[in-house]
Design a protein around this motif. Sequence first.
Motif, PDB file in Angstrom:
ATOM      1  N   ASP A 274      74.780   4.066 -84.770  1.00  0.00           N
ATOM      2  CA  ASP A 274      74.162   2.750 -84.569  1.00  0.00           C
ATOM      3  C   ASP A 274      72.759   2.827 -85.151  1.00  0.00           C
ATOM      4  N   PRO A 275      72.617   2.469 -86.435  1.00  0.00           N
ATOM      5  CA  PRO A 275      71.315   2.624 -87.097  1.00  0.00           C
ATOM      6  C   PRO A 275      70.184   1.913 -86.369  1.00  0.00           C
ATOM      7  N   GLU A 276      70.444   0.685 -85.867  1.00  0.00           N
ATOM      8  CA  GLU A 276      69.373  -0.053 -85.218  1.00  0.00           C
ATOM      9  C   GLU A 276      68.920   0.640 -83.933  1.00  0.00           C
ATOM     10  N   ARG A 277      69.889   1.104 -83.130  1.00  0.00           N
ATOM     11  CA  ARG A 277      69.529   1.800 -81.899  1.00  0.00           C
ATOM     12  C   ARG A 277      68.858   3.139 -82.188  1.00  0.00           C
ATOM     13  N   THR A 278      69.345   3.823 -83.216  1.00  0.00           N
ATOM     14  CA  THR A 278      68.719   5.096 -83.596  1.00  0.00           C
ATOM     15  C   THR A 278      67.277   4.887 -84.034  1.00  0.00           C
ATOM     16  N   ARG A 279      67.057   3.806 -84.797  1.00  0.00           N
ATOM     17  CA  ARG A 279      65.694   3.522 -85.243  1.00  0.00           C
ATOM     18  C   ARG A 279      64.789   3.213 -84.059  1.00  0.00           C
ATOM     19  N   ARG A 280      65.313   2.463 -83.097  1.00  0.00           N
ATOM     20  CA  ARG A 280      64.513   2.125 -81.923  1.00  0.00           C
ATOM     21  C   ARG A 280      64.187   3.384 -81.115  1.00  0.00           C
ATOM     22  N   ILE A 281      65.167   4.270 -80.996  1.00  0.00           N
ATOM     23  CA  ILE A 281      64.934   5.514 -80.260  1.00  0.00           C
ATOM     24  C   ILE A 281      63.890   6.375 -80.963  1.00  0.00           C
ATOM     25  N   LEU A 282      64.010   6.500 -82.267  1.00  0.00           N
ATOM     26  CA  LEU A 282      63.038   7.300 -83.015  1.00  0.00           C
ATOM     27  C   LEU A 282      61.636   6.694 -82.936  1.00  0.00           C
ATOM     28  N   THR A 283      61.584   5.351 -82.901  1.00  0.00           N
ATOM     29  CA  THR A 283      60.271   4.706 -82.774  1.00  0.00           C
ATOM     30  C   THR A 283      59.627   5.053 -81.437  1.00  0.00           C
ATOM     31  N   VAL A 284      60.433   5.021 -80.378  1.00  0.00           N
ATOM     32  CA  VAL A 284      59.904   5.377 -79.061  1.00  0.00           C
ATOM     33  C   VAL A 284      59.459   6.837 -79.041  1.00  0.00           C
ATOM     34  N   ILE A 285      60.269   7.708 -79.634  1.00  0.00           N
ATOM     35  CA  ILE A 285      59.897   9.128 -79.667  1.00  0.00           C
ATOM     36  C   ILE A 285      58.602   9.331 -80.438  1.00  0.00           C
ATOM     37  N   ARG A 286      58.497   8.638 -81.561  1.00  0.00           N
ATOM     38  CA  ARG A 286      57.290   8.776 -82.375  1.00  0.00           C
ATOM     39  C   ARG A 286      56.061   8.273 -81.615  1.00  0.00           C
ATOM     40  N   ASP A 287      56.165   7.093 -80.984  1.00  0.00           N
ATOM     41  CA  ASP A 287      55.020   6.551 -80.252  1.00  0.00           C
ATOM     42  C   ASP A 287      54.631   7.457 -79.079  1.00  0.00           C
ATOM     43  N   SER A 288      55.629   7.951 -78.350  1.00  0.00           N
ATOM     44  CA  SER A 288      55.332   8.843 -77.235  1.00  0.00           C
ATOM     45  C   SER A 288      54.662  10.127 -77.708  1.00  0.00           C
ATOM     46  N   SER A 289      55.126  10.653 -78.831  1.00  0.00           N
ATOM     47  CA  SER A 289      54.519  11.871 -79.374  1.00  0.00           C
ATOM     48  C   SER A 289      53.071  11.633 -79.777  1.00  0.00           C
ATOM     49  N   LEU A 290      52.815  10.502 -80.459  1.00  0.00           N
ATOM     50  CA  LEU A 290      51.448  10.218 -80.885  1.00  0.00           C
ATOM     51  C   LEU A 290      50.525   9.994 -79.692  1.00  0.00           C
ATOM     52  N   HIS A 291      51.023   9.238 -78.686  1.00  0.00           N
ATOM     53  CA  HIS A 291      50.199   9.027 -77.493  1.00  0.00           C
ATOM     54  C   HIS A 291      49.905  10.345 -76.791  1.00  0.00           C
ATOM     55  N   GLY A 292      50.918  11.203 -76.692  1.00  0.00           N
ATOM     56  CA  GLY A 292      50.711  12.490 -76.044  1.00  0.00           C
ATOM     57  C   GLY A 292      49.717  13.351 -76.791  1.00  0.00           C
ATOM     58  N   LEU A 293      49.825  13.385 -78.124  1.00  0.00           N
ATOM     59  CA  LEU A 293      48.878  14.177 -78.909  1.00  0.00           C
ATOM     60  C   LEU A 293      47.461  13.634 -78.779  1.00  0.00           C
ATOM     61  N   THR A 294      47.322  12.304 -78.785  1.00  0.00           N
ATOM     62  CA  THR A 294      45.992  11.713 -78.658  1.00  0.00           C
ATOM     63  C   THR A 294      45.353  12.047 -77.321  1.00  0.00           C
ATOM     64  N   ASP A 295      46.123  11.862 -76.251  1.00  0.00           N
ATOM     65  CA  ASP A 295      45.581  12.184 -74.924  1.00  0.00           C
ATOM     66  C   ASP A 295      45.283  13.668 -74.793  1.00  0.00           C
ATOM     67  N   MET A 296      46.151  14.499 -75.371  1.00  0.00           N
ATOM     68  CA  MET A 296      45.948  15.941 -75.277  1.00  0.00           C
ATOM     69  C   MET A 296      44.675  16.364 -76.004  1.00  0.00           C
ATOM     70  N   ARG A 297      44.458  15.840 -77.183  1.00  0.00           N
ATOM     71  CA  ARG A 297      43.257  16.187 -77.936  1.00  0.00           C
ATOM     72  C   ARG A 297      42.000  15.713 -77.223  1.00  0.00           C
ATOM     73  N   ALA A 298      42.046  14.514 -76.656  1.00  0.00           N
ATOM     74  CA  ALA A 298      40.880  14.006 -75.935  1.00  0.00           C
ATOM     75  C   ALA A 298      40.564  14.874 -74.730  1.00  0.00           C
ATOM     76  N   MET A 299      41.602  15.289 -74.008  1.00  0.00           N
ATOM     77  CA  MET A 299      41.377  16.123 -72.840  1.00  0.00           C
ATOM     78  C   MET A 299      40.822  17.483 -73.232  1.00  0.00           C
ATOM     79  N   ILE A 300      41.324  18.060 -74.313  1.00  0.00           N
ATOM     80  CA  ILE A 300      40.835  19.366 -74.758  1.00  0.00           C
ATOM     81  C   ILE A 300      39.374  19.270 -75.171  1.00  0.00           C
ATOM     82  N   ARG A 301      38.998  18.169 -75.813  1.00  0.00           N
ATOM     83  CA  ARG A 301      37.593  18.002 -76.181  1.00  0.00           C
ATOM     84  C   ARG A 301      36.698  17.919 -74.946  1.00  0.00           C
ATOM     85  N   VAL A 302      37.188  17.274 -73.901  1.00  0.00           N
ATOM     86  CA  VAL A 302      36.408  17.202 -72.672  1.00  0.00           C
ATOM     87  C   VAL A 302      36.271  18.581 -72.037  1.00  0.00           C
ATOM     88  N   LEU A 303      37.374  19.338 -71.994  1.00  0.00           N
ATOM     89  CA  LEU A 303      37.337  20.664 -71.381  1.00  0.00           C
ATOM     90  C   LEU A 303      36.426  21.607 -72.159  1.00  0.00           C
TER      91      LEU A 303
END
Length: 460
Positions: free
Chosen positions: A239-268
Amino acid sequence: MESVRARLPGRELLDRPVLGGRAYLGSLLWSVSLLALGLVLWAVGAVVERDGVDPRWLLATLAAVCAVVVFRRTAPAATVGAATLVAAADAAIGPSMAVLIVYGDALYAACVWGRPRVANTVLAVVCVVGAAVTAGLAIALVRGYLPGGPLSVVQGVGLYVLVFASPVISGMSVREHRRRTALERERARQIERMAELDRRNAVAEERGRVARELHDVIANHLSAIAVQSTAALSMREADPERTRRILTVIRDSSLHGLTDMRAMIRVLRGADESPQLEAVTPRLDDADRLFADAREAGLAVEVVRSGPARPLPPHTDAAAYRVLQESLTNALRYADPMRAEVAVEFRAGSVDGDHLVLTVTNPAAAERDGAGPPGAAVLEGHGAGAGLTGMRERVLLLGGRFSAGPLGARTWRVRAEIPLPPAESEASEPEAQRGVAGGAVDQAAEQAVGGVGGQEGGAR
């Protein structure tokens, strides 16, 4: 004490035990020195000669009292007792000035190294005898028995003070000084132990804080990635459309996690202050992003807000966001079907003050084999329980109430009730402190409970 002995190596030599450990080398040398001084005084005639008594008998009393002084540190009570007997015998046949001087040293040793009862007894006896001597001299003066007049009284009292009272007063002063020194030394040890305990507690709290931050910043993003990856792997047909939606969610979650992680490391690391601290300080107003991310991940989120919204203190704001974040993460992982209801209520006018009430409910999967309590299936083999523990600690630290568990047949509910300060006290809080220092308050709150462990919610 060890440092003093290191600077004075001769002290260790003088403290070396002799005579089978019953005396010290320093006491032995001191006794020999007193004996030599006594011999000089005897040679120059510092004795009272009595008719029919050979003055050489005074050398025997001098040797005896000097031999007793050898044990002045190890047995001060016995030393002063034996020296008293020798001094009495010397007075009967003499007396000699040397024996009186050595006897004064025995009194000094009893006050310095003797037990408190011995020292106090010696002091009391010397005072009583001194009063008796003064009274006797005064009576003798009044009756005309003293040919020298008042000068004889002054000389007699002065001699008694010099020979007997001065060693006792000096010994008690040294004893008190040593007692205070020992107390200060013990106090320094206690302060050192307390500092070490504080250091260990600070390290443990810092580890707990870092672990908590890592969980809060990363766990929900990784959970979304895991859920979406599982959904992609479970597709039986392409299901290309569902696969694309899933990959989009994975990509957004990964980017948000990396951003928060980097910000926290800079604070520490302490690289920056305000911007990075504010970046990792969540607010309840940012919860809309949580709801949007959860919807993108496939969780149907229904949000109900009630009550007049109001600005929140930084630590309350951050705690409310973390409760919603962890609750939606759990719902995303365990809800069956994928649905969650979120209620944010600002409750005013209650008996115990204003409260912020957060409620998150979601359907819970039933036990596969039909056994066990409702919702038990989601508690087995999933998670480490850090999420529920963290939520409970935050809410309890703020003086609120927290509950999480099955509700009804197939419903899981998380409820947090956080007390709010009066509006006037909150209005006086500077805006800079709300935005920037809020993260520091939240981190300090997390440090205070960083080592507390929870037992409930093993899956969540």
